[in-house]
Motif scaffolding. Structure first.
Motif, short mmCIF file in Angstrom:
data_model
loop_
_atom_site.label_atom_id
_atom_site.label_comp_id
_atom_site.label_asym_id
_atom_site.label_seq_id
_atom_site.Cartn_x
_atom_site.Cartn_y
_atom_site.Cartn_z
N ASP A 1 46.10 22.51 33.49
CA ASP A 1 44.87 23.28 33.53
C ASP A 1 43.82 22.49 34.29
O ASP A 1 43.96 21.28 34.48
N ARG B 1 35.35 32.59 27.88
CA ARG B 1 36.24 32.08 26.82
C ARG B 1 37.05 33.23 26.21
O ARG B 1 38.24 33.08 25.93
N VAL C 1 43.09 27.28 26.50
CA VAL C 1 41.95 28.15 26.73
C VAL C 1 40.83 27.33 27.37
O VAL C 1 40.45 26.27 26.87
N GLN C 2 40.30 27.82 28.49
CA GLN C 2 39.15 27.20 29.14
C GLN C 2 38.03 28.24 29.26
O GLN C 2 38.08 29.28 28.61
N GLY C 3 37.01 27.94 30.05
CA GLY C 3 35.91 28.89 30.21
C GLY C 3 34.53 28.32 29.98
O GLY C 3 33.55 29.07 29.90
N THR D 1 43.17 28.18 36.39
CA THR D 1 43.88 27.78 35.17
C THR D 1 44.75 28.91 34.64
O THR D 1 45.88 28.69 34.21
N LEU D 2 44.23 30.14 34.66
CA LEU D 2 45.01 31.27 34.16
C LEU D 2 46.22 31.56 35.04
O LEU D 2 47.30 31.92 34.56
N SER E 1 39.78 34.17 28.63
CA SER E 1 40.82 33.15 28.63
C SER E 1 41.67 33.23 27.36
O SER E 1 42.90 33.19 27.41
N LEU F 1 38.43 28.78 35.95
CA LEU F 1 39.22 29.47 34.93
C LEU F 1 40.32 30.33 35.56
O LEU F 1 41.45 30.36 35.06
N ASN F 2 40.00 31.01 36.64
CA ASN F 2 41.00 31.86 37.28
C ASN F 2 42.19 31.05 37.78
O ASN F 2 43.34 31.50 37.72
#
Length: 367
Positions: free
Chosen positions: A142, A192, A183-185, A161-162, A195, A158-159
């Motif tokens: 991540d 959040r 989970v990040q954000g 990481t997802l 995520s 975040l995008n």
């Protein structure tokens, strides 16, 4: 890996996690970055009561390298740690230690802090490394951005990481390794939520909350964790990454978090700060030069049963290496016993009372 929630008290959860052994949650994981907790032998960690330790993929990948660890039959045999091992993805270290890095949808290119060589971490490669380590729990790659109020920056991160998480979730994993999503954000509730919902919908064995203790205020951290818990599945363990103050652990257990890790107890020990329910003792202070008391009258660890504050201060001032061992034994024993008391309070359905009493006592502090 198997997980079962046995009981709740308010939102605090008492659970069992089966890895190499049965582990009661909530639990704290000592950090053994290089495959060993600094200043302790692996058997000492077991003697204290710990069955789960965290090690670092980034550092072990760079030195001694995957091939050497794999040749020994995995990280357990290489380190002779008889408990279970969670390895983090190395993502945080890439972003905190590397002066030069480039993040793309493919992965992250980074420069080694050891020799300046360049490396590529992709979601697939990071999990493959941990599978070859034979980790009991592997964390997905991540991006952990520093604390920022720039929402567009955090959303872009975040995008990525997802995307990495989706790729990680479909990788075939060996039977000996569970995989946790992250989970990040940042501190943005809508990011959040996005995520948490997406990670919860992927095929992971557990879910971690990352991006904590990276510069946000304590209240922001509490608000962030509280906001995501409602979106996480109840039948999987929940792990707050890098959270380590005793007060924060107790508060986050109250939100429903099951697992914690932090360098705080070991790093503070080496710097002369020793934990008690009534605050932290700074053993450097002259007030302890003739103090015959143990660090904590209520602690039954090896250090407290055998040594005075005065002697420990003497060791610290003399720069004796044995101080690091004795102080680390105490701090990790304190954390282990704290988790045991939390578990007992949940069993007794009295977690709220325990939490209030504990937090009140910690307010006073020592110097």
């Amino acid at each position: 890996m198997e997980f079962k929630c046995l009981k709740t008290s308010d939102n605090a959860r008492l659970s069992l996690l089966w890895l190499k052994d049965e582990i009661e949650l909530p639990a704290f994981m000592p950090v053994g970055t290089q495959g060993i907790v600094k200043a302790l032998l692996p058997d000492t960690l077991i003697d204290i009561g710990y069955k789960l330790m965290l090690s670092n993929t980034y550092h072990l990948y760079l030195r001694p390298g995957v091939e050497i660890i794999e040749a020994f039959g995995g990280l357990h045999k290489f380190t002779n740690f008889k408990g279970s091992i969670l390895t983090d993805s190395g993502g945080f270290q890439v972003f905190s230690l590397s002066d030069l890095r480039k993040v793309t949808q493919e992965g992250v290119v980074f420069k080694s802090h050891i020799d300046g060589s360049y490396h590529l971490f992709t979601p697939e490669k990071v999990l493959d490394i941990q599978f070859r380590f034979k980790s009991d729990i592997a964390m997905v790659l991540d991006e952990c951005p520093a604390y920022s109020l720039d929402k567009s920056f955090v959303e872009k991160s975040l995008n990525i990481t997802l995307n990495w998480a989706k790729r990680s979730s479909v990788i075939k994993r060996p039977p000996h390794t569970a995989v946790f999503g992250i989970v990040q954000g940042g501190v943005f509730e809508d990011l959040r939520k996005k995520s948490a919902l997406e990670i919860a919908g992927m095929d992971f064995d557990g879910i971690a909350i990352g991006g904590l203790s990276v510069g946000e205020s304590t209240q922001e951290m509490y608000d962030t964790v509280a906001s995501v818990m409602q979106y996480l599945p109840e039948d999987k363990p929940r792990y707050a990454m890098g959270v380590g103050r005793p007060e924060d652990i107790v508060r986050l257990v109250g939100f429903g978090v099951d697992m914690f890790d932090c360098v705080m107890p070991t790093r503070n020990a080496r710097n002369g700060y020793l934990f008690t329910d009534f605050g932290n003792i700074n053993i450097k202070n002259a007030a302890y030069a003739k103090d015959e008391s143990p660090i904590d009258e209520n602690c039954d660890c090896y250090t407290c049963k055998n040594y005075s504050r005065a002697f420990l201060r003497h060791l610290y001032k003399s720069k004796e290496l044995s101080f690091y061992t004795l102080a680390t034994i105490h701090n990790l024993s304190y954390y282990y016993n704290l988790m045991q008391r939390i578990g007992q309070a949940i069993k007794n359905n009295s977690f709220a009372e325990f939490s209030k009493s504990f937090l009140d006592k910690r307010k006073y502090g020592y110097s």
